[in-house]
Design a protein around this motif. Structure first.
Motif, short mmCIF file in Angstrom:
data_model
loop_
_atom_site.label_atom_id
_atom_site.label_comp_id
_atom_site.label_asym_id
_atom_site.label_seq_id
_atom_site.Cartn_x
_atom_site.Cartn_y
_atom_site.Cartn_z
N GLU A 8 0.81 -1.23 0.00
CA GLU A 8 0.00 0.00 0.00
C GLU A 8 0.84 1.28 0.00
OE1 GLU A 8 -1.55 -1.99 3.16
OE2 GLU A 8 -2.30 -3.32 1.62
N HIS B 130 -0.79 0.05 11.66
CA HIS B 130 -1.23 -1.35 11.52
C HIS B 130 -0.16 -2.16 10.78
CE1 HIS B 130 -2.59 0.97 8.07
NE2 HIS B 130 -2.57 -0.12 7.34
N HIS B 131 0.72 -1.47 10.05
CA HIS B 131 1.85 -2.14 9.40
C HIS B 131 3.06 -2.09 10.33
CE1 HIS B 131 0.48 -1.42 4.95
NE2 HIS B 131 -0.20 -2.38 5.54
N HIS C 110 -1.01 -10.67 6.12
CA HIS C 110 -1.32 -9.62 5.15
C HIS C 110 -2.08 -10.27 4.03
CE1 HIS C 110 -0.82 -5.90 2.76
NE2 HIS C 110 -0.96 -5.40 3.96
N GLU D 258 1.15 -7.18 9.48
CA GLU D 258 0.00 -6.32 9.78
C GLU D 258 -0.84 -6.98 10.86
OE1 GLU D 258 -2.01 -4.32 6.53
OE2 GLU D 258 -3.95 -4.92 7.30
MN MN Z 1 -1.81 -3.46 4.62
#
Ligand code: MN
Length: 503
Positions: free
Chosen positions: A306, A448-449, A350, A333
């Protein structure tokens, strides 16, 4: 791809001319002995290089200049066996751009009770020589690591080793290039950040490339390259028996292999140390890079999805820190929870891209549909992660500074098999306990990563943050929520005062 043994730490002993040539000869011999022992220590992954004892402002200055210029030199260990007046260090330290570790040790372990005389006292003076040495670095507000204890002790060598690993990662970032295919996932905040500030602070550059440039490379891949890679897949991974002869499966694997060959060539040609993708920008690629991202990570590349360039660079740094150690390191994640009074847990995964360096056993190479992105079914490696201690680290741009947030966790085995989950995963219990850890993480603005590792330690990341001059917040067995909230508030003031204008 990552070789720490070619990197050097210079071992510098401070003294002065006052002692006369005989004593200085002894100082040099002892220093050489200590640096050789550290060089040979298993815990220290780089070369420890003895340098002649410095006795004057000119020598300190020249040595710091040389250290700045020497590309294999990733940092200095300093020690004052005797007394080295610290004003002679000022001009050298002022220009030093390499990390510094102050080793507070003594050549002689024990006081020789029956024979101790003034000669012994005058030679084994680190107890006060190193205090003078510490003062000037505090006075100059220099970031450094202080390690105290006998130089042959395992714990002392391990602390030095952790710092060497951080210094290697720091060195690796200077001038590094990270490639970003497309931009950020639309509207996402935490993966964004100031790339100019990051380049000033961290030394690496992040630049965007049109996915079309990658597609061109992927389309240029020739049949024999695909065939060779498919053979490697078959030799390295479990192929589900139901899929082996399935045409659709084979077609998907071929596309995955084509993408991997093209992607490798693109990264190699550009001299990149990591890359990001985004499922919203795949025009011309048949599928989201899954197995290729996983395998490139296993080879030492940084990666995050992302468009998350901060996590990509962090994963690369953690790969360097972990080089040669047991346990893997991956992009991760926090995906979903097991919220149960008997023991809450986090399931990390992920969409596809988890590094097989954290796999428990041989990964399974599978093809499944992907719910988002509107592309063909991508190939991916599926596996569990072995139980044991680990950590998650996230790097956020807080507007006036970067914050590195670390949470120590225990990876546990799944309660039951997960036969229908088509992605690699890790299950963990965060420290000090689930509720405290995730509450603190949320207060800390934690992403979150993360970079997840079963090899990198909090100590390495602490040393790394100090080298970078960024905020570090740790959630571990000792975390109390109230104290943690205060710490974040205090850090606002400290970094606000320290940063001023600019980065
Ligand atoms: Mn992600």
């Amino acid at each position: 791809m990552i070789d720490l043994k070619r990197l050097e730490i210079w071992f510098i002993t401070g003294s002065q001319h006052l002692y006369g040539p005989e004593t200085l000869k002894q100082v040099a011999a002892h220093s050489r002995e200590i640096s050789t022992a550290l060089n040979d220590a298993d815990a220290i992954p780089v070369k420890m290089v003895f340098k002649p004892v410095v006795k004057s402002p000119e020598e300190v200055f020249a040595l710091c200049e040389q250290a700045n210029q020497a590309s294999p030199c990733i940092g200095l260990v300093t020690w004052c066996h005797t007394f080295s007046p610290s004003r002679m260090w000022i001009n050298g330290l002022k220009l030093l751009r390499k990390p510094i570790l102050h080793l507070h040790t003594q050549y002689n372990r024990d006081i020789p009770w029956s024979s101790i005389d003034m000669d012994f006292m005058n030679l084994n003076q680190a107890a006060h020589g190193d205090r003078e040495h510490g003062f000037i670095m505090s006075r100059m507000r220099l970031a450094r690591k202080v390690v105290a204890g006998y130089w042959q002790e395992a714990a002392v060598q391990q602390q030095i080793g952790a710092w060497c690993r951080a210094a290697a990662a720091w060195h690796d970032w200077q001038g590094a290039a990270f490639c970003r295919f497309g931009d950020n996932m639309r509207e996402v905040a935490v993966t964004e950040g100031d790339k100019v500030a990051a380049q000033i602070k961290f030394g690496y550059s992040v630049n965007g490339y049109g996915v079309g440039d990658l597609v061109k490379q992927v389309n240029a891949v020739r049949e024999p390259q695909i065939k060779a890679l498919l053979e490697e897949y078959e030799a390295s991974y479990e192929i589900p028996s139901a899929s082996a002869k399935d045409e659709k499966y084979q077609g998907s694997l071929r596309e995955a292999a084509r993408i991997e060959v093209g992607l490798r060539a693109f990264l190699k040609n550009g001299g990149f140390k990591g890359f990001t993708t985004t499922f919203e920008d795949l025009h011309g690629l048949a599928q989201l890079p899954g197995v290729s991202a996983q395998r490139l990570m296993a080879d030492g590349y940084g990666f995050a999805a992302e468009g998350d360039w901060k996590t990509c660079a962090l994963v690369r740094a953690m790969k360097v820190m972990a080089a040669g150690l047991k346990g893997g390191t991956s992009f991760m994640e926090d995906y979903t929870y097991h919220l149960n009074a008997k023991g809450s847990k986090v399931l990390g995964a992920h969409m596809l891209e988890i590094c097989p360096s954290i796999a428990d056993g041989k990964p399974s190479l599978q093809v499944h549909p992907l719910g988002i992105g509107g592309k063909a079914d991508p190939a991916r490696l599926v596996f569990d992660t072995p139980p044991g201690p680990a950590l998650n680290a996230a790097l956020m741009d807080m507007g006036n500074r970067f914050r590195l947030l670390v949470n120590e966790v225990d990876v546990v085995s799944p309660d039951k098999p997960l036969p229908k989950l088509p992605v690699a995963r890790a299950l963990w219990v965060p420290k000090p306990d689930f509720n405290t850890a995730v509450t603190a993480w949320i207060y800390g603005g934690g992403a979150h990563h993360t970079g997840f590792s079963q090899a990198v330690t909090t100590e390495m990341l602490e040393d790394f943050a100090a080298m970078a001059g960024i905020e570090l917040a740790v959630i571990d067995a000792g975390t109390s929520l109230r104290h943690f909230k205060h710490e974040l508030n205090w850090n606002e003031i400290y970094y606000g005062l320290r940063s001023g204008l600019g980065s």
